[in-house]
Design an enzyme around this catalytic site. Sequence first.
Site, mmCIF file in Angstrom:
data_model
loop_
_atom_site.group_PDB
_atom_site.id
_atom_site.type_symbol
_atom_site.label_atom_id
_atom_site.label_comp_id
_atom_site.label_asym_id
_atom_site.label_seq_id
_atom_site.Cartn_x
_atom_site.Cartn_y
_atom_site.Cartn_z
ATOM 1 N N GLY A 1 -1.208 3.067 6.186
ATOM 2 C CA GLY A 1 0.103 3.389 5.635
ATOM 3 C C GLY A 1 0.285 2.805 4.251
ATOM 4 N N ASP A 2 1.504 2.900 3.748
ATOM 5 C CA ASP A 2 1.803 2.407 2.406
ATOM 6 C C ASP A 2 1.620 0.897 2.294
ATOM 7 O OD1 ASP A 2 2.623 4.943 1.225
ATOM 8 O OD2 ASP A 2 4.319 4.836 2.604
ATOM 9 N N GLY A 3 1.897 0.168 3.377
ATOM 10 C CA GLY A 3 1.705 -1.276 3.362
ATOM 11 C C GLY A 3 0.251 -1.664 3.189
ATOM 12 N N LEU B 1 -2.027 0.070 1.622
ATOM 13 C CA LEU B 1 -2.349 0.325 0.213
ATOM 14 C C LEU B 1 -1.857 -0.806 -0.674
ATOM 15 C CD1 LEU B 1 -1.344 4.086 -0.040
ATOM 16 C CD2 LEU B 1 -3.655 3.188 -0.327
ATOM 17 N N GLU C 1 6.472 -3.239 4.229
ATOM 18 C CA GLU C 1 6.118 -4.454 4.962
ATOM 19 C C GLU C 1 7.163 -5.527 4.675
ATOM 20 O OE1 GLU C 1 2.113 -5.753 4.316
ATOM 21 O OE2 GLU C 1 1.357 -4.248 5.720
#
EC number: 2.7.-.-
Length: 297
Positions: A68-70, A72, A274
């Site tokens: 997910g974006d966290g 990355l 996060e």
Amino acid sequence: MRIAAIINARAGTVLRMSPSAVTERLSVVWGSLGHDAAIILAEGKDMGRMVRKACRDPDIRAIIIGGGDGSLSRALEHVLASGKSLGVLPLGTMNYMARQIGMPLDLAQAAVALAGAVQTPMDVGRVNDRYFLIRACFGAFPEFIQSRDRVRRKGGSFLEGALAGLSGVARRYRIVEAELSSPGGRARIATSFLMISNNLCRDSDPFLLERERMDGGSLGVYVGRSAGPVGLMELGLQAAMGRWASNEALFQGEMHWLEVQTEQRKPLISIDGEVEKMEGPFRFDILPGALSILVPK
């Protein structure tokens, strides 16, 4: 081209498909396209260790992060220091970054898109010594994420997670009291929502957050006009409908840097989805074109 794909073994897509199915699918696709790929499954602190190791390998030209974006966001420190390109394999819940650059959300289609992607410079946001690609938030939003993710980790649906997030905000309603310093001067705020984004946001589809561009060289700053629950509800409903640029419940600004001094010494902050407690004061700035990201043709 030799690439390293570090996959978050706890990502939603991995858990649904099984780790072996994900690695096999990627190996078949990239192998058929002539790419030599090292595919590594990791979780927790091992993700950072594997990213750091891949970044130090002179033969690897691109680092692909599957998660997910966290995931990355956490990889940025090492990727930026290495000068290598970053690729996005969307395996998380919202996958804002993948959507922003037009990456397909299907695993096999994303793998094909990455194989022919173009290296493109992109801005990176920074708060103190932590980098971010999308946004950092104070106030009600970190509470929402914490409560939502507790339910999602137990197998709850997207809707169940969202309802749990709203319930968490209602139980632990937080007001952010802070002093903001920027090139335009100083201001004191009391709000339920403060967001700093990597470039300005535009109106988008419901439940999404899209930026106008990723190379504008500025931060977007969004402050809830009201500190009360009614104002937060109005803000949240408009945001859920994808209204950011036209959200009347928000003060909006554009700047190159921002300092935030909160009354609370270590407030909750969400960075690219996060949540953590971070000690202030907080210095936000933008690093224009700092990241080479792989964008589908």
